[in-house]
Scaffold this motif. Structure first.
Motif, PDB file in Angstrom:
ATOM      1  N   UNK A  30      82.507   3.547   2.764  1.00 14.95           N
ATOM      2  CA  UNK A  30      82.295   4.548   3.813  1.00 14.95           C
ATOM      3  C   UNK A  30      81.052   5.380   3.507  1.00 14.95           C
ATOM      4  N   UNK A  31      80.871   5.733   2.236  1.00 13.28           N
ATOM      5  CA  UNK A  31      79.678   6.489   1.845  1.00 13.28           C
ATOM      6  C   UNK A  31      78.417   5.666   2.078  1.00 13.28           C
ATOM      7  N   UNK A  32      78.477   4.373   1.767  1.00 15.61           N
ATOM      8  CA  UNK A  32      77.325   3.503   2.008  1.00 15.61           C
ATOM      9  C   UNK A  32      77.041   3.377   3.496  1.00 15.61           C
ATOM     10  N   UNK A  33      78.099   3.271   4.292  1.00 17.03           N
ATOM     11  CA  UNK A  33      77.929   3.164   5.739  1.00 17.03           C
ATOM     12  C   UNK A  33      77.297   4.427   6.303  1.00 17.03           C
ATOM     13  N   UNK A  34      77.749   5.569   5.823  1.00 15.87           N
ATOM     14  CA  UNK A  34      77.146   6.813   6.278  1.00 15.87           C
ATOM     15  C   UNK A  34      75.703   6.935   5.844  1.00 15.87           C
ATOM     16  N   UNK A  73      71.079   6.965   7.802  1.00 14.75           N
ATOM     17  CA  UNK A  73      70.011   7.941   7.587  1.00 14.75           C
ATOM     18  C   UNK A  73      68.670   7.293   7.270  1.00 14.75           C
ATOM     19  N   UNK A  74      68.681   5.984   6.977  1.00 18.08           N
ATOM     20  CA  UNK A  74      67.436   5.299   6.651  1.00 18.08           C
ATOM     21  C   UNK A  74      67.691   3.832   6.402  1.00 18.08           C
ATOM     22  N   UNK A  75      66.642   3.034   6.463  1.00 18.93           N
ATOM     23  CA  UNK A  75      66.800   1.590   6.331  1.00 18.93           C
ATOM     24  C   UNK A  75      67.157   1.171   4.913  1.00 18.93           C
ATOM     25  N   UNK A  76      66.727   1.944   3.921  1.00 14.46           N
ATOM     26  CA  UNK A  76      67.051   1.618   2.535  1.00 14.46           C
ATOM     27  C   UNK A  76      68.217   2.483   2.073  1.00 14.46           C
ATOM     28  N   UNK A  77      69.044   1.916   1.209  1.00 12.07           N
ATOM     29  CA  UNK A  77      70.207   2.634   0.693  1.00 12.07           C
ATOM     30  C   UNK A  77      70.212   2.480  -0.822  1.00 12.07           C
ATOM     31  N   UNK A  78      69.984   3.565  -1.526  1.00  9.40           N
ATOM     32  CA  UNK A  78      69.964   3.538  -2.982  1.00  9.40           C
ATOM     33  C   UNK A  78      71.304   4.007  -3.527  1.00  9.40           C
ATOM     34  N   UNK A  79      71.576   3.747  -4.803  1.00  9.06           N
ATOM     35  CA  UNK A  79      72.799   4.301  -5.396  1.00  9.06           C
ATOM     36  C   UNK A  79      72.878   5.815  -5.246  1.00  9.06           C
ATOM     37  N   UNK A  80      71.744   6.484  -5.379  1.00  9.69           N
ATOM     38  CA  UNK A  80      71.745   7.943  -5.226  1.00  9.69           C
ATOM     39  C   UNK A  80      72.099   8.346  -3.802  1.00  9.69           C
ATOM     40  N   UNK A  81      71.615   7.585  -2.814  1.00 10.35           N
ATOM     41  CA  UNK A  81      71.948   7.875  -1.417  1.00 10.35           C
ATOM     42  C   UNK A  81      73.453   7.777  -1.193  1.00 10.35           C
ATOM     43  N   UNK A 128      75.842   7.945  -3.500  1.00 10.19           N
ATOM     44  CA  UNK A 128      76.550   8.955  -4.275  1.00 10.19           C
ATOM     45  C   UNK A 128      76.477  10.343  -3.681  1.00 10.19           C
ATOM     46  N   UNK A 129      75.377  10.653  -3.025  1.00 11.28           N
ATOM     47  CA  UNK A 129      75.205  12.006  -2.494  1.00 11.28           C
ATOM     48  C   UNK A 129      75.745  12.173  -1.083  1.00 11.28           C
ATOM     49  N   UNK A 130      75.954  11.083  -0.365  1.00 11.56           N
ATOM     50  CA  UNK A 130      76.342  11.223   1.045  1.00 11.56           C
ATOM     51  C   UNK A 130      77.648  11.994   1.238  1.00 11.56           C
ATOM     52  N   UNK A 131      78.718  11.718   0.479  1.00 13.31           N
ATOM     53  CA  UNK A 131      79.962  12.460   0.730  1.00 13.31           C
ATOM     54  C   UNK A 131      79.809  13.973   0.656  1.00 13.31           C
ATOM     55  N   UNK A 176      81.034  16.979   6.347  1.00 11.84           N
ATOM     56  CA  UNK A 176      82.307  17.711   6.294  1.00 11.84           C
ATOM     57  C   UNK A 176      83.499  16.810   6.009  1.00 11.84           C
ATOM     58  N   UNK A 177      83.367  15.522   6.258  1.00  9.53           N
ATOM     59  CA  UNK A 177      84.482  14.600   6.051  1.00  9.53           C
ATOM     60  C   UNK A 177      84.838  14.509   4.573  1.00  9.53           C
ATOM     61  N   UNK A 178      86.137  14.479   4.273  1.00 14.17           N
ATOM     62  CA  UNK A 178      86.546  14.333   2.877  1.00 14.17           C
ATOM     63  C   UNK A 178      86.596  12.852   2.511  1.00 14.17           C
ATOM     64  N   UNK A 179      86.000  12.520   1.386  1.00 14.64           N
ATOM     65  CA  UNK A 179      85.995  11.151   0.876  1.00 14.64           C
ATOM     66  C   UNK A 179      86.956  10.993  -0.298  1.00 14.64           C
TER      67      UNK A 179
END
Length: 307
Positions: free
Chosen positions: A163-167, A171-179, A181-184, A188-191
């Motif tokens: 779900x965090x990766x999907x969110x 926000x951008x075409x690339x998705x890094x581990x930091x992206x 990890x920081x998304x949750x 406001x949604x609880x992960x």
């Protein structure tokens, strides 16, 4: 922290991969949950009739209303349905909420199975990568070393990570581990909670403890980000594939607000875009399946500040 790519253990609890009930105790942190039905859907294995029977075994019948009592041979997924005329108010609400997510997920997998195999190139490979088929045991071991032994809600961890990766991918075409990890922490949604839509506190709200350990999240985020960046699935499709996989690996969407918001809803809208002729059992003249999800689940979670 380095992520080992050692081989997966030879034995995994097969009932988790078959996942015939929504209360699976996932020793794999959810990675292998419902894998069998995902593979069958992605590779269009078996006849449509055989696959539909398997979907009924797993998720119940494709009900077209939210409150219709099951009449044999129809069956509700959870096998504890009480007649709506005599059920308590709380029980009625639970049954409606559960039916929404169970039927929506059933329909998603039915539609994917019906897609011609040539229209899904790379989907199975992305499934394998997102669920760490080659080294899930090693990842689980590393996570347990950080977060401690599994508990009854550890199976929700991988769904929350996807779900965090999907969110993050919105926000951008690339998705890094930091992206990932920081998304949750950016929404406001609880992960890190497993809770049904009307839960307030106590034993109806359970912490997904692995999500509370940044190092555990980091371990999980690395292979998920790698799967996203190396797949051959088209940019138009891979977000939908991610959302479908994540929806299925969650042990019970009824208890998983992050998965419903960032996986189930995008999966439904994504498959509609890929298969314009697709219809969902709960679509009607007055509302779509997405409307039912928002009304019966999202609004209640929002009222409790967790959506």
């Amino acid at each position: 922290m380095a992520v080992s790519q050692g081989p997966a253990p030879a034995v995994h609890e097969s009932s988790c991969e078959r996942a015939a009930s929504p209360d699976c105790y996932c020793m794999c942190d959810g990675m292998m949950h419902q894998r069998d039905v995902l593979i069958a859907a992605f590779e269009s294995r078996g006849t449509p009739a055989d696959f539909d029977r398997e979907l009924t075994r797993l998720f119940g019948s494709p009900f077209t209303t939210l409150s219709m009592d099951p009449v044999p041979p129809d069956r509700d997924r959870r096998d504890n349905w009480e007649p709506m005329a005599s059920a308590s108010t709380a029980k009625k609400r639970s049954q409606v909420e559960q039916r929404v997510v169970d039927v929506a997920l059933r329909d998603l997998l039915r539609i994917v199975h019906a897609m011609p195999p040539h229209s899904k190139p790379g989907w199975s490979s992305l499934l394998n990568a997102l669920t760490i088929q080659a080294s899930w045991g090693s990842i689980v071991t590393q996570i347990a070393a950080i977060a401690g032994p599994h508990d009854e809600v550890s199976g929700y961890f991988w769904g929350s990570m996807l779900a965090a990766a999907s969110g993050a991918q919105t926000l951008g075409s690339s998705v890094s581990p930091a992206d990932i990890g920081s998304f949750p922490g950016s929404v406001s949604t609880v992960f890190d909670q497993a809770r049904h839509p009307r839960a307030n506190a106590g034993n109806t709200v359970k912490m997904i403890k692995e999500m509370t350990y940044p190092n555990a999240v980091s371990v999980a985020a690395k292979p998920v980000a790698s799967a996203w960046s190396t797949t051959t699935v088209t940019a138009r499709e891979k977000g939908t594939v991610l959302a479908i996989v994540g929806s299925a690996v969650s042990p019970d969407l009824w208890h998983h607000p992050a998965a419903v918001r960032y996986l189930l809803l995008p999966a439904v809208s994504g498959i509609r875009a890929l298969v314009p002729s697709a219809s969902f059992s709960l679509d009607s003249a007055i509302q779509t399946a997405e409307d039912a999800i928002r009304t019966e689940l999202a609004e209640k979670w929002r009222d409790r500040g967790v959506w």
